[in-house]
Design an enzyme around this catalytic site. Structure first.
Site, PDB file in Angstrom:
ATOM      1  N   HIS A   1      26.714   5.114   2.583  1.00 59.47           N
ATOM      2  CA  HIS A   1      25.724   6.153   2.878  1.00 59.47           C
ATOM      3  C   HIS A   1      24.293   5.653   2.886  1.00 59.47           C
ATOM      4  O   HIS A   1      23.369   6.453   2.953  1.00 59.47           O
ATOM      5  CB  HIS A   1      25.808   7.284   1.850  1.00 59.47           C
ATOM      6  CG  HIS A   1      27.086   8.049   1.887  1.00 59.47           C
ATOM      7  ND1 HIS A   1      27.232   9.224   2.597  1.00 59.47           N
ATOM      8  CD2 HIS A   1      28.284   7.806   1.313  1.00 59.47           C
ATOM      9  CE1 HIS A   1      28.461   9.676   2.440  1.00 59.47           C
ATOM     10  NE2 HIS A   1      29.132   8.833   1.676  1.00 59.47           N
TER      11      HIS A   1
ATOM     12  N   LYS B   1      14.241  18.385   1.612  1.00 61.42           N
ATOM     13  CA  LYS B   1      15.144  17.256   1.342  1.00 61.42           C
ATOM     14  C   LYS B   1      14.603  16.572   0.091  1.00 61.42           C
ATOM     15  O   LYS B   1      13.505  16.892  -0.355  1.00 61.42           O
ATOM     16  CB  LYS B   1      15.176  16.272   2.519  1.00 61.42           C
ATOM     17  CG  LYS B   1      13.780  15.873   2.998  1.00 61.42           C
ATOM     18  CD  LYS B   1      13.816  14.896   4.163  1.00 61.42           C
ATOM     19  CE  LYS B   1      14.068  15.519   5.525  1.00 61.42           C
ATOM     20  NZ  LYS B   1      15.364  15.199   6.100  1.00 61.42           N
ATOM     21  N   ARG B   2      15.360  15.622  -0.477  1.00 61.60           N
ATOM     22  CA  ARG B   2      14.817  14.873  -1.607  1.00 61.60           C
ATOM     23  C   ARG B   2      13.483  14.233  -1.211  1.00 61.60           C
ATOM     24  O   ARG B   2      13.280  13.868  -0.052  1.00 61.60           O
ATOM     25  CB  ARG B   2      15.825  13.802  -2.050  1.00 61.60           C
ATOM     26  CG  ARG B   2      17.051  14.382  -2.740  1.00 61.60           C
ATOM     27  CD  ARG B   2      16.683  15.044  -4.048  1.00 61.60           C
ATOM     28  NE  ARG B   2      16.288  14.062  -5.026  1.00 61.60           N
ATOM     29  CZ  ARG B   2      16.972  13.755  -6.130  1.00 61.60           C
ATOM     30  NH1 ARG B   2      18.110  14.376  -6.392  1.00 61.60           N
ATOM     31  NH2 ARG B   2      16.514  12.852  -6.975  1.00 61.60           N
TER      32      ARG B   2
ATOM     33  N   LYS C   1      21.947  21.484   9.886  1.00 65.50           N
ATOM     34  CA  LYS C   1      21.879  22.892   9.461  1.00 65.50           C
ATOM     35  C   LYS C   1      20.743  23.606  10.181  1.00 65.50           C
ATOM     36  O   LYS C   1      20.881  24.750  10.613  1.00 65.50           O
ATOM     37  CB  LYS C   1      21.690  22.972   7.935  1.00 65.50           C
ATOM     38  CG  LYS C   1      22.851  22.375   7.159  1.00 65.50           C
ATOM     39  CD  LYS C   1      22.531  22.176   5.665  1.00 65.50           C
ATOM     40  CE  LYS C   1      23.539  21.219   5.036  1.00 65.50           C
ATOM     41  NZ  LYS C   1      23.124  20.745   3.700  1.00 65.50           N
TER      42      LYS C   1
ATOM     43  N   THR D   1      21.865  15.503   7.014  1.00 58.37           N
ATOM     44  CA  THR D   1      22.768  16.627   7.305  1.00 58.37           C
ATOM     45  C   THR D   1      21.961  17.925   7.368  1.00 58.37           C
ATOM     46  O   THR D   1      22.349  18.862   8.060  1.00 58.37           O
ATOM     47  CB  THR D   1      23.863  16.750   6.231  1.00 58.37           C
ATOM     48  OG1 THR D   1      23.272  16.587   4.937  1.00 58.37           O
ATOM     49  CG2 THR D   1      24.939  15.706   6.423  1.00 58.37           C
TER      50      THR D   1
ATOM     51  N   LYS E   1      11.585   9.006   3.561  1.00 62.54           N
ATOM     52  CA  LYS E   1      11.711  10.288   4.272  1.00 62.54           C
ATOM     53  C   LYS E   1      10.344  10.810   4.741  1.00 62.54           C
ATOM     54  O   LYS E   1      10.258  11.745   5.517  1.00 62.54           O
ATOM     55  CB  LYS E   1      12.392  11.321   3.388  1.00 62.54           C
ATOM     56  CG  LYS E   1      13.855  10.974   3.033  1.00 62.54           C
ATOM     57  CD  LYS E   1      14.470  12.028   2.123  1.00 62.54           C
ATOM     58  CE  LYS E   1      15.834  11.655   1.583  1.00 62.54           C
ATOM     59  NZ  LYS E   1      16.930  11.875   2.564  1.00 62.54           N
TER      60      LYS E   1
HETATM   61  O1  NBX Z   1      23.940  10.722   2.219  1.00 65.20           O
HETATM   62  C1  NBX Z   1      22.615  10.471   1.813  1.00 65.20           C
HETATM   63  C2  NBX Z   1      21.864   9.788   2.932  1.00 65.20           C
HETATM   64  O2  NBX Z   1      20.558   9.470   2.522  1.00 65.20           O
HETATM   65  C3  NBX Z   1      21.821  10.737   4.111  1.00 65.20           C
HETATM   66  O3  NBX Z   1      21.211  10.112   5.202  1.00 65.20           O
HETATM   67  C4  NBX Z   1      23.242  11.138   4.483  1.00 65.20           C
HETATM   68  O4  NBX Z   1      23.224  12.150   5.451  1.00 65.20           O
HETATM   69  C5  NBX Z   1      23.985  11.668   3.261  1.00 65.20           C
HETATM   70  C6  NBX Z   1      25.431  11.980   3.555  1.00 65.20           C
HETATM   71  O5  NBX Z   1      26.037  10.926   4.212  1.00 65.20           O
HETATM   72  N1  NBX Z   1      22.636   9.710   0.597  1.00 65.20           N
HETATM   73  C7  NBX Z   1      22.540  10.344  -0.586  1.00 65.20           C
HETATM   74  O6  NBX Z   1      22.431  11.553  -0.663  1.00 65.20           O
HETATM   75  N2  NBX Z   1      22.614   9.563  -1.686  1.00 65.20           N
HETATM   76  C8  NBX Z   1      22.594  10.021  -2.952  1.00 65.20           C
HETATM   77  O7  NBX Z   1      22.457  11.189  -3.236  1.00 65.20           O
HETATM   78  C9  NBX Z   1      22.764   9.036  -4.048  1.00 65.20           C
HETATM   79  C10 NBX Z   1      23.098   9.499  -5.297  1.00 65.20           C
HETATM   80  C11 NBX Z   1      23.264   8.603  -6.333  1.00 65.20           C
HETATM   81  C12 NBX Z   1      23.068   7.260  -6.116  1.00 65.20           C
HETATM   82  C13 NBX Z   1      22.724   6.788  -4.862  1.00 65.20           C
HETATM   83  C14 NBX Z   1      22.568   7.691  -3.823  1.00 65.20           C
HETATM   84  N3  NBX Z   1      23.231   6.373  -7.139  1.00 65.20           N
END
Ligand code: NBX
Length: 836
Positions: free
Chosen positions: A373, A564-565, A676, A672, A570
């Site tokens: 991811h 978003k985060r 939405k 994602t 970003k």
């Molecule tokens: O996963 C996200 C990506 O940044 C997005 O582009 C993508 O759409 C989404 C689903 O595929 N990654 C993400 O949310 N990562 C985390 O939340 C995360 C949590 C814990 C960690 C590392 C990443 N240790």
């Protein structure tokens, strides 16, 4: 018996009287639950009591499906998808379960008739926020789609006692409060202590000979933790399928702690109990940034080991030999967080089931597949070897053996290429030694995928290039999707009704049918209805914004949304720099004609990510000035909506006109939220990044506001020695000077210095390089919004062409290409069927 209110053609057999789908039964059970489960009568009942009474009304009506589903899978020994994820960001269950059962409107009527506010009751649910962002929410969409597609599946994860922190904004800064989501109990879960397992940690290993004189290895742990499963039913939409989300809670195993190790040491035993429970205490709030903490690795191993042991238990019940593990189960690794599963399955097969190495390895590889991811190097999980050895000594031995055999294969394929060996090794030996979890995941999987076309290409060219060169056929792409049940049917009932009144409601399970709306984009009456729906959603959101921030916003202004985060890649700061530019333009020329806009921001920053927190402070500070300035005359508003989560998202996406997807090209794996927004009729301003590219391809370039450098251009600019100061002229320079001067910080010229200096001197995400292009695209947005009729056309086409981004499509691709798991339709059992 009263006549059923609900059209239930998806149900193959009637429920019993106890769980009838009539208004009378809903109301009767509602009060029964208040009385018999909550022990309350109406005068003393809180809103939360009412919510729970209603939740139990609904849960009772899910159990027949849940039990029938479990019975069918057990009897048929069905091939099952096991989705391994450290995060499941489920969001509130009640509304979704009502929609998927097909009783939403009827239950709303029944509740309203009792004089209660249905929406208020729904809002009472403390959402299970067991995830950080996209990755956790994707897992939630996936298990819902799996159930809707009737695929046997289990979601395996951790039942964190505290989910993602609750964000409050105090004096413009983010502050964190713990998320006590279990405070009032959780009506959706059923604990299954009878299926608890023990998870070992620490200690040492020793060789021995078993009763057949075979060489074996014994792991002597120094700690045992009990893992107790808590099951939540996951309903498919209008099907009889109810799959299971199985989350593990850590507890102290009575026997081990109290009897064996701590005889007489009562205090010590209690402390050990507390420390066991720590394993599932709290979700780590960092996304895309490795923390390297022992507790985090323990959490990962804890849920993975418990889940694999659970899968062995299931095999045993169904009388399937362990050698056929991979035929029964397809296990998906949601990023590397569960990658230790590769070593754990090997351990369980070799040490505990005496399967020979070669065969165990074959089973393991055929079982797992890995989804990546992220491309950000700081997010790739690597565990310091000493830490790993201390916690998982047996797994380290197994990883060394996997590595030795793997590197032999590489040596033969790439004769003499020692650098490649070092790059590909499961152990990073360039300095302090680390275990590379992404390499373990790749080596132990038969399929590896990214989450959007560009991302999957970049994986092959960059992060996992060596692995691609070794095993090209294992690599593929699975572009993300989101479930239209939650993200349209539930969250946007007005749009759902409008769409269904024109094209029927099959689009809810076949989103490509939204294409049938395309001709209606040319129908003036339809366009007006479309705009009316959007305006009503904006009014709803304006009420939320007022309540949560005290800021009044104009529903006729353009709602420009970035939720978003908070992350530098970003680029929320690119957005706010543009807001400042507009403000500057207005102040410099008060009569300038600008399209009134409301800038809406939302998102959490990792608590230790200082620059991200400073970006929040900058957004709120700019808002404080702009929102109060009479010279702006309400033409600009800036809102930071606190605590962006699933619940808030459900109100934001339907209200958006413009979706901000402005990451530096090549950095956002997919996104994602972008999907939405588009489904709900927002237009996108975005870069050529992640799934934006595919959204633009689907909706048409003329219905998308593109800007910014492409991935190759980003690479070239960086290679040529990017100097952000070269871009610091014209409007951007004035904007930066205004912030630097302390104008937004009551004269404090130091406050934003770390952020501004970082941009001027480093700007790793090319904010300055993209600013001009972004600003121009925003001018096109403003101009386009002036022609409301044309905007409506573009909005309709965005929604009509968003069919590709249903998670049903994504899950079908996973099933066809990776999991090979067919659908298993469920026949509902009656109580007669389940009598012993
Ligand atoms: O996963 C996200 C990506 O940044 C997005 O582009 C993508 O759409 C989404 C689903 O595929 N990654 C993400 O949310 N990562 C985390 O939340 C995360 C949590 C814990 C960690 C590392 C990443 N240790």
């Amino acid at each position: 018996m009263a006549t059923p209110l609900v059209a239930v053609e998806h149900r193959t057999e009637p429920q019993d009287e106890r769980t009838a789908l009539t208004k009378e039964a809903f109301q009767r059970d509602f009060f029964n639950n208040l009385f018999y489960i909550l022990g309350k009568f109406p005068t003393l009942a809180t809103k939360n009591d009412y919510y729970q009474a209603l939740a139990f009304v609904v849960r009772d009506r899910m159990l027949q499906r849940w039990i029938s589903t479990a019975a069918a899978y057990t009897k048929q020994g069905s091939r099952t998808v096991a989705y391994f994820s450290a995060e499941f960001l489920m969001g509130p269950h009640l509304g979704n379960n009502l929609v998927n059962l097909g009783i939403h409107d009827e239950v709303r009527k029944a509740v309203t008739e009792l004089g209660l506010d249905f929406n208020e009751l729904l809002l009472e649910e403390d959402e299970p926020g067991l995830g950080n962002g996209g990755l956790g929410r994707l897992a939630a969409c996936f298990i819902e789609s799996l159930a809707t597609l009737q695929i046997p599946s289990l979601g395996y994860g951790i039942r964190y006692e505290f989910g993602i922190f609750h964000q409050e904004i105090v004096d413009g800064w983010q502050t964190e409060r713990t998320d006590k989501w279990l405070r009032f109990g959780n009506p959706w879960e059923i604990p299954r202590p009878e299926w608890a397992v023990h998870v070992k940690l620490g200690g040492y290993t020793e060789p021995y000979r078993d009763e057949f004189y075979r060489h074996r290895v014994r792991w002597v742990p120094d700690r045992l933790v009990a893992a107790v499963p808590y099951d939540t039913p996951i309903l498919g939409y209008h099907t009889n399928t109810a799959n299971t989300l199985r989350l593990w809670k850590a507890e102290a195993p009575e026997s081990f702690d109290f009897a064996v190790f701590n005889r007489g040491d009562y205090y010590g035993a209690v402390m050990q109990k507390v420390s066991s429970e720590n394993l599932s205490k709290v979700l780590y709030p960092n996304d895309e940034q490795l923390q390297g903490k022992e507790l985090r690795l323990s959490q990962q191993y804890f849920f993975v080991s418990a889940s694999l042991q659970d899968m062995f238990r299931i095999l045993k019940i169904q009388k399937i030999p362990v050698e056929r593990f991979h035929e029964k189960f397809a296990a998906q690794l949601n990023d590397t967080h569960p990658a230790i599963a590769v070593a754990e399955l090997m351990r369980l097969l070799i040490d505990e089931n005496v399967v020979p190495w070669e065969q165990a390895w074959d089973i393991t590889r055929r079982t797992f597949a890995y989804t990546n991811h992220t491309l950000l190097p700081e997010a790739l999980e690597c565990w310091p070897l000493p830490l790993f050895a201390k916690l998982l000594p047996r797994h380290l031995e197994i990883i060394f053996e996997i590595n030795a055999r793997f590197l032999d294969e590489v040596r033969i394929r790439f004769y003499g290429d020692e650098e490649r060996i070092a790059r590909m090794s499961l152990i990073d030996e360039r300095g302090e030694r680390y275990v590379r979890m992404a390499h373990l995941a790749c080596v132990g999987s038969h399929a590896i995928n990214g989450v959007a076309e560009l991302h999957s290409e970049l994986l092959k060219q960059d992060v996992l290039r060596d692995f691609y060169e070794l095993w090209p056929t294992r690599f593929g792409n699975k572009t993300n999707g989101v479930t239209p049940r939650r993200w349209m049917a539930l969250s946007n009932p007005r749009l759902t009704k409008l769409v269904s009144s024109h094209i029927g409601d099959e689009w809810i399970t076949d989103l490509s049918q939204l294409r049938r709306l395309e001709p209606l984009a040319e129908d003036a009456g339809f366009r007006q209805q479309w705009l009316d729906v959007k305006r009503a959603c904006k009014c709803d959101f304006a009420a939320v914004a007022l309540k949560k921030t005290g800021i009044t916003i104009d529903p006729d202004s353009l709602f420009d949304v970035q939720v978003k985060r908070i992350h530098e890649y970003k680029r929320q700061h690119l957005n706010i720099l543009h807001v400042v530019a507009l403000y500057h333009r207005l102040r410099s020329n008060p009569n300038v004609d600008i399209t009134p806009r409301t800038f809406i921001f939302g998102g959490k920053a990792a608590p230790g990510y200082h620059i991200a927190k400073l970006i929040i402070k900058l957004i709120t500070s700019v808002g404080d000035v702009v929102n109060r300035d009479p010279a702006v005359r309400d033409r600009l508003k800036v809102v930071f909506l606190p605590n962006f989560n699933v619940k808030n998202g459900q109100r934001i996406y339907p209200a958006a006109d413009l979706s901000e997807q402005v990451s530096t090209a090549g950095k956002e794996a997919s996104g994602t939220g972008n999907m939405k927004f588009s489904m709900n009729g927002a237009l996108t301003i975005g870069t050529m990044d992640g799934a934006n590219i595919e959204i633009r391809e689907e909706v048409g370039a003329e219905n998308f506001f593109l800007f910014g450098l492409t991935t190759p251009e980003v690479g070239a600019l960086k290679a040529s020695g990017y100097n952000p100061a070269n871009y610091l002229d014209g409007e951007l320079k004035e904007v930066v000077e205004l912030i630097r001067s302390g104008f937004f910080s009551r004269g404090d010229a130091e406050l934003f210095r770390p952020l501004i200096d970082g941009l001027v001197h480093h700007d790793p995400y090319l904010v300055f390089a993209d600013f001009d292009s972004y600003s121009k695209a925003q001018q096109q947005v403003s101009a386009a919004y002036q022609d409301r009729d044309h905007w409506a056309r573009m909005s309709i086409l965005n929604s009509a062409r968003s069919g590709k981004f249903s998670s049903d499509r994504t899950i079908r691709e996973y099933c066809d290409d990776i999991w090979k798991a067919p659908a298993v339709p469920i026949r509902l059992l009656t109580q007669e069927d389940v009598k012993v």
